[in-house]
Motif scaffolding. Structure first.
Motif, PDB file in Angstrom:
ATOM      1  N   UNK A   1       0.832  -1.200   0.000  1.00 30.03           N
ATOM      2  CA  UNK A   1       0.000   0.000   0.000  1.00 30.03           C
ATOM      3  C   UNK A   1       0.870   1.256   0.000  1.00 30.03           C
ATOM      4  N   UNK A   2       1.884   1.278   0.858  1.00 32.69           N
ATOM      5  CA  UNK A   2       2.776   2.432   0.942  1.00 32.69           C
ATOM      6  C   UNK A   2       3.529   2.642  -0.362  1.00 32.69           C
ATOM      7  N   UNK A   3       4.052   1.572  -0.919  1.00 29.74           N
ATOM      8  CA  UNK A   3       4.838   1.699  -2.145  1.00 29.74           C
ATOM      9  C   UNK A   3       3.978   2.162  -3.317  1.00 29.74           C
ATOM     10  N   UNK A   4       2.718   1.813  -3.283  1.00 29.97           N
ATOM     11  CA  UNK A   4       1.811   2.146  -4.383  1.00 29.97           C
ATOM     12  C   UNK A   4       1.237   3.548  -4.256  1.00 29.97           C
ATOM     13  N   UNK A   5       0.956   4.004  -3.023  1.00 28.97           N
ATOM     14  CA  UNK A   5       0.170   5.226  -2.857  1.00 28.97           C
ATOM     15  C   UNK A   5       0.856   6.338  -2.057  1.00 28.97           C
ATOM     16  N   UNK A   6       2.119   6.159  -1.662  1.00 21.21           N
ATOM     17  CA  UNK A   6       2.851   7.203  -0.934  1.00 21.21           C
ATOM     18  C   UNK A   6       4.137   7.499  -1.698  1.00 21.21           C
ATOM     19  N   UNK A   7       4.400   8.787  -1.963  1.00 24.69           N
ATOM     20  CA  UNK A   7       5.601   9.117  -2.728  1.00 24.69           C
ATOM     21  C   UNK A   7       6.795   9.348  -1.810  1.00 24.69           C
ATOM     22  N   UNK A   8       7.931   9.690  -2.385  1.00 21.31           N
ATOM     23  CA  UNK A   8       9.165   9.827  -1.606  1.00 21.31           C
ATOM     24  C   UNK A   8       9.146  11.037  -0.686  1.00 21.31           C
ATOM     25  N   UNK A   9       8.203  11.945  -0.893  1.00 17.51           N
ATOM     26  CA  UNK A   9       8.062  13.113  -0.011  1.00 17.51           C
ATOM     27  C   UNK A   9       7.087  12.855   1.137  1.00 17.51           C
ATOM     28  N   UNK A  10       6.535  11.653   1.187  1.00 14.41           N
ATOM     29  CA  UNK A  10       5.578  11.326   2.231  1.00 14.41           C
ATOM     30  C   UNK A  10       4.167  11.772   1.933  1.00 14.41           C
ATOM     31  N   UNK A  11       3.914  12.201   0.704  1.00 14.07           N
ATOM     32  CA  UNK A  11       2.575  12.635   0.322  1.00 14.07           C
ATOM     33  C   UNK A  11       1.717  11.413  -0.020  1.00 14.07           C
ATOM     34  N   UNK A  12       0.507  11.405   0.509  1.00 18.17           N
ATOM     35  CA  UNK A  12      -0.370  10.240   0.394  1.00 18.17           C
ATOM     36  C   UNK A  12      -1.466  10.515  -0.635  1.00 18.17           C
ATOM     37  N   UNK A  13      -1.661   9.584  -1.535  1.00 15.50           N
ATOM     38  CA  UNK A  13      -2.720   9.712  -2.537  1.00 15.50           C
ATOM     39  C   UNK A  13      -3.992   9.075  -1.973  1.00 15.50           C
ATOM     40  N   UNK A  14      -4.667   9.841  -1.108  1.00 14.85           N
ATOM     41  CA  UNK A  14      -5.857   9.307  -0.448  1.00 14.85           C
ATOM     42  C   UNK A  14      -6.964   8.993  -1.441  1.00 14.85           C
ATOM     43  N   UNK A  15      -7.061   9.789  -2.474  1.00 17.26           N
ATOM     44  CA  UNK A  15      -8.106   9.553  -3.472  1.00 17.26           C
ATOM     45  C   UNK A  15      -7.925   8.190  -4.139  1.00 17.26           C
ATOM     46  N   UNK A  16      -6.669   7.855  -4.455  1.00 19.36           N
ATOM     47  CA  UNK A  16      -6.399   6.555  -5.070  1.00 19.36           C
ATOM     48  C   UNK A  16      -6.638   5.418  -4.089  1.00 19.36           C
ATOM     49  N   UNK A  17      -6.267   5.615  -2.824  1.00 15.53           N
ATOM     50  CA  UNK A  17      -6.491   4.577  -1.817  1.00 15.53           C
ATOM     51  C   UNK A  17      -7.988   4.321  -1.646  1.00 15.53           C
ATOM     52  N   UNK A  18      -8.769   5.382  -1.702  1.00 15.40           N
ATOM     53  CA  UNK A  18     -10.222   5.225  -1.537  1.00 15.40           C
ATOM     54  C   UNK A  18     -10.821   4.367  -2.652  1.00 15.40           C
TER      55      UNK A  18
END
Length: 230
Positions: free
Chosen positions: A27-44
């Motif tokens: 999940x982290x590798x797929x939806x969190x970038x190297x800056x720690x920004x989370x793609x909540x929309x994609x996770x949803x």
């Protein structure tokens, strides 16, 4: 009776999780970038992976056979995973503070009773006497430490925590350090006792800061940005 005990023993989690293969790591590798920004929309839109991540923590729980590193990695990862769930359950929002009592909601099914994020942080993690965990758990906000885009693992936990602490202190949006003046994240104010068990706050900072700070440095705290870390 012997057979029953054997069955019960086999059903108990005796080994820590292989976090490299854990759904949460994916999940982290797929939806969190190297800056720690989370793609909540994609996770949803990817609920199966989030659910598998959470089930990984509820199905395998720490016991007395686990090492300090195994337990610490487990609870850091669990805190972050269930923080993501909390955001997803209310998304779209601009801040975790848009949620009523976000840290006191008892929604985490680990153990015999539902837990809150505050219980994990205060009743478990803080009692493990490893202050660097504060730079590994993430409150879904821009002023928090960044969410690492890989799981914390027992075998490299010390290195991960050191790097997380060093990176947090070097980030001038969160801490601004010079030899004589330090503007710190409010994390150091809220949890001051955690950073002074083996010396002064300056002693702790000098273990990880990019410069040597004077013991007489003037101290103040930066405003905390609670905007979502996306």
């Amino acid at each position: 009776m012997i057979v029953l005990l054997a069955v019960l023993a086999l059903s108990l989690p005796t080994k820590a999780q292989n976090l490299n293969d854990h759904a949460y790591n994916k999940l982290l590798q797929k939806h969190v970038n190297s800056f720690g920004e989370v793609n909540y929309q994609a996770i949803k839109t990817d609920p199966q992976l989030l659910q598998a991540s959470l089930e990984g923590f509820t199905k395998t729980q720490p016991n007395k056979s686990w090492s300090q590193e195994e337990r610490l990695a487990y609870w850091i990862n669990a805190y972050n995973a269930f923080t993501i769930k909390l955001i997803i359950d209310h998304y779209p929002i601009k801040s975790i503070k848009d949620i009523k009592n976000p840290w006191d909601q008892e929604f985490i099914p680990i153990g015999k009773q539902l837990m809150s994020l505050n219980q994990i942080e205060h009743d478990i993690l803080r009692k493990m006497k490893e202050p660097r965990f504060h730079f590994a758990i993430v409150c879904a906000s821009k002023s928090c430490p960044k969410l690492l885009n890989e799981a914390y693992t027992p075998s490299k936990l010390d290195l991960q925590l050191t790097l997380a602490t060093e990176e947090f202190l070097s980030d001038e949006t969160k801490n601004n350090l010079s030899e004589e003046t330090i503007k710190l994240s409010k994390i150091f104010k809220w949890f001051s006792e955690d950073f002074t068990t083996n010396g002064s706050l300056i002693d702790f900072l000098n273990l990880y800061a990019p410069i040597e700070i004077s013991q007489k440095a003037k101290k103040s705290y930066m405003d905390y940005n609670w905007d979502l870390n996306e």
